[in-house]
Design an enzyme around this catalytic site. Sequence first.
Site, PDB file in Angstrom:
ATOM      1  N   ASP A 132       0.828  -1.208   0.000  1.00 32.90           N
ATOM      2  CA  ASP A 132       0.000   0.000   0.000  1.00 32.90           C
ATOM      3  C   ASP A 132       0.862   1.258   0.000  1.00 32.90           C
ATOM      4  O   ASP A 132       1.958   1.274   0.584  1.00 32.90           O
ATOM      5  CB  ASP A 132      -0.906   0.026   1.227  1.00 32.90           C
ATOM      6  CG  ASP A 132      -2.044  -0.974   1.139  1.00 32.90           C
ATOM      7  OD1 ASP A 132      -2.352  -1.425   0.026  1.00 32.90           O
ATOM      8  OD2 ASP A 132      -2.608  -1.320   2.199  1.00 32.90           O
ATOM      9  N   ASP A 168      -7.444   2.336   6.946  1.00 35.65           N
ATOM     10  CA  ASP A 168      -6.191   2.921   7.429  1.00 35.65           C
ATOM     11  C   ASP A 168      -6.399   4.432   7.534  1.00 35.65           C
ATOM     12  O   ASP A 168      -7.475   4.953   7.219  1.00 35.65           O
ATOM     13  CB  ASP A 168      -4.998   2.555   6.539  1.00 35.65           C
ATOM     14  CG  ASP A 168      -5.119   3.080   5.110  1.00 35.65           C
ATOM     15  OD1 ASP A 168      -5.915   4.011   4.858  1.00 35.65           O
ATOM     16  OD2 ASP A 168      -4.414   2.551   4.231  1.00 35.65           O
ATOM     17  N   ARG A 201      -4.736  -4.323   6.799  1.00 36.18           N
ATOM     18  CA  ARG A 201      -5.799  -3.349   7.078  1.00 36.18           C
ATOM     19  C   ARG A 201      -7.076  -4.059   7.524  1.00 36.18           C
ATOM     20  O   ARG A 201      -7.776  -3.605   8.439  1.00 36.18           O
ATOM     21  CB  ARG A 201      -6.078  -2.498   5.836  1.00 36.18           C
ATOM     22  CG  ARG A 201      -4.999  -1.469   5.543  1.00 36.18           C
ATOM     23  CD  ARG A 201      -5.358  -0.631   4.334  1.00 36.18           C
ATOM     24  NE  ARG A 201      -5.211  -1.355   3.088  1.00 36.18           N
ATOM     25  CZ  ARG A 201      -5.993  -1.215   2.023  1.00 36.18           C
ATOM     26  NH1 ARG A 201      -7.034  -0.399   2.074  1.00 36.18           N
ATOM     27  NH2 ARG A 201      -5.771  -1.904   0.922  1.00 36.18           N
TER      28      ARG A 201
END
Length: 303
Positions: free
Chosen positions: A49, A90, A185
């Site tokens: 990410d 997140d 996440r």
Amino acid sequence: MRMCYLVWLLVWQGFLNLNKDPGMTSHDCVGAVRRLLKERRVGHGGTLDPMALGVLPLAVGPMTRLLPYLQQLKGYRATVRFGVATTTDDLEGEPLDTRPAAHLTLPLLQEVLPRFVGAIEQVPPQFSAIRQGGVHLYELARAGVAVEVPSRIVQIYSLEVLSWQTGEFPEAVLHVSCGSGTYIRSLARDLGLALGSCATLAQLVRTQSGGFHLDRSLTLAQVQEALAAGTFHLFDPAQALHHLPRVDLDADRARAFCMGQQVTEERALGSEPVQVWQGEHFLGIAQANGQRLQPVTVLGSPR
């Protein structure tokens, strides 16, 4: 110019253990390395990410064909913030819920952790690179299209609390060892739900991926510095494929293997991919079936 290109092509073949900078996508990192090495054939071994940092294995040159054979075990150091929920699971996302969770304690967290170890069912985040109907989920989410994300079975091998910080919105730093396809996440979100609250991922560092570790990684700035100093090097296949059984062939069998022909080995190897060598010369990957070796990826030539 043609000769110069060929020199670059011959030199840069191997694997780079990149320490990804936060804010960059995995694709951004691939593009940056392509420019630095002047090599278009660069691929990554597992998306990370943009907000995350840490290990992003990159293959350079013909070694991109070996990416599917890298070790699947991954390690993360994840900071989970309780009492907060977001659209992306997140801190990059928009807030969905905020409820102080000062009542949560380390013993309460440790009590629910065993539920998340082993083969578990997990729903990926709405904002993820998974495709549905040929479209990335994050593209659908940004367009405001609501979709039901199917759950999947993922493997978490270990889950350990490294530290706990009390407060209105307590935070836990976790070490996660898991298999490919696991969303940290989603793990953060689900830990909050298991505690009767909510949670989101506040920080993520990938400490291990594809057999590479954070303590031997380089940032893009360090890659650039090493190139300027003439000290830059790539990891060779022996280091990237150390988890696979190794087979060494004599000259005749090496020649046959490189021509795509099945060869035999004295010992039985089961049914798995193996790395194939002729002495110190890497030839490629074969699929073992007992004593038979079927070439699947040939990268070298016999000596």
